[in-house]
Enzyme design. Structure first.
Site, short mmCIF file in Angstrom:
data_model
loop_
_atom_site.label_atom_id
_atom_site.label_comp_id
_atom_site.label_asym_id
_atom_site.label_seq_id
_atom_site.Cartn_x
_atom_site.Cartn_y
_atom_site.Cartn_z
N SER A 103 0.84 -1.20 0.00
CA SER A 103 0.00 0.00 0.00
C SER A 103 0.87 1.24 0.00
O SER A 103 2.00 1.23 0.50
CB SER A 103 -0.90 0.01 1.24
OG SER A 103 -1.60 1.23 1.37
N TYR B 110 -2.42 -0.95 10.15
CA TYR B 110 -2.45 -1.25 8.71
C TYR B 110 -1.18 -0.73 8.04
O TYR B 110 -0.52 -1.46 7.30
CB TYR B 110 -3.68 -0.61 8.07
CG TYR B 110 -3.84 -0.95 6.61
CD1 TYR B 110 -4.42 -2.16 6.22
CD2 TYR B 110 -3.43 -0.07 5.61
CE1 TYR B 110 -4.56 -2.48 4.87
CE2 TYR B 110 -3.57 -0.38 4.28
CZ TYR B 110 -4.14 -1.59 3.91
OH TYR B 110 -4.27 -1.90 2.57
#
Length: 264
Positions: free
Chosen positions: A121, A143
């Site tokens: 990401s 995350y």
């Protein structure tokens, strides 16, 4: 998973038991090798948007960077899973890692190279990760931490296994409207914001928005020869303001590469 005998096996990697079960399933199928393993499972539990930080970014001219990386504006509430591990760490990284180790005999030493392709990401940031708290039990950006750890893991795997014919790459699908995204804000609000997001795409090319566009880097990597790829690069799916999809390679964070040299 792309298997040597022409079949394909799809295995979940959300938990350690699933990873172990996957190895047994492949053994029963008697695959002689694995060509590709796409490591894509991920969660972002209980996401929260820091609107105060977003407003500050708007006033300081950093809002575009924040909107493309979620830096400083996205937090999560993590918890322990049934194995006693932080849930985000276990799902986004550790389950995949255990699966790779279980499949090592099918991935290494083959006539043709085998590939690992991790979904990372643009939210992966060094500041969210610490080796002393690699599960991110003490923070609220689990995350981001797990995706940065994914980048580190890919670099280290290349250093250790390239000579055995196993190559690892990381990709970023960009901002994709998915079940994960819809948990950040209510669906109706995303619908209202969609015209603005189409406009932002002219300035933020990682706003891929659809799963089809987000998979551009995954498909592109499938066609490349791994020996010619840079192990320190993350491949980003991008979409132009006019809707053209393409892949943009960007160096993995320099600190990540330095950290991996220390880990190796």
């Amino acid at each position: 998973l792309s298997a040597a005998k022409g079949g394909r096996a799809r295995l979940p990697a959300e938990s350690l038991p699933a990873a172990a079960a996957g190895r047994k399933g492949l053994a029963f199928a008697r695959f002689q090798r694995l060509d590709f393993v796409y490591l894509n499972a991920g969660i972002m539990p209980n996401p929260h948007v820091n609107f105060k930080a977003l407003w500050h970014g708007l006033l300081t001219g950093k809002v575009l960077h924040m909107l493309t990386t979620a830096e400083g504006i996205m937090t999560q509430t993590d918890r322990l899973n049934g194995d006693g591990l932080q849930e985000v760490f276990a799902t986004n990284l550790f389950g995949h890692f255990i699966l790779v180790r279980q499949l090592e005999c099918l991935l290494c030493g083959n006539e043709k190279p085998s590939r690992l392709i991790w979904t990372s990401s643009s939210n992966a940031r060094e500041s969210a990760f610490s080796l002393s708290d690699y599960q991110h039990a003490k923070g609220r950006e689990s995350y981001s931490s797990s995706k940065y750890a994914t980048d580190l893991t890919s670099v280290v795997l290349n250093r250790k296994f390239n000579k055995q014919g196993l190559y690892s790459s990381v990709v970023c699908p960009g901002l994709v409207m998915s079940n994960m995204t819809y948990r950040i804000l209510p669906v109706f609000l995303w619908k209202l914001l969609m015209p603005i997001m189409w406009l932002i795409r002219f300035f933020a090319k990682t706003y891929t928005l659809t799963p089809y566009n987000g998979a551009e880097a995954h498909v592109w990597l499938f066609k490349q020869k791994p020996e010619h790829l840079d192990a320190l690069v993350k491949y980003h799916s991008c979409t132009s303001g006019l809707g053209k999809s393409y892949v943009e390679p960007r160096k993995v964070n320099g600190a990540a590469a330095s950290c991996c040299r220390g880990l190796g």
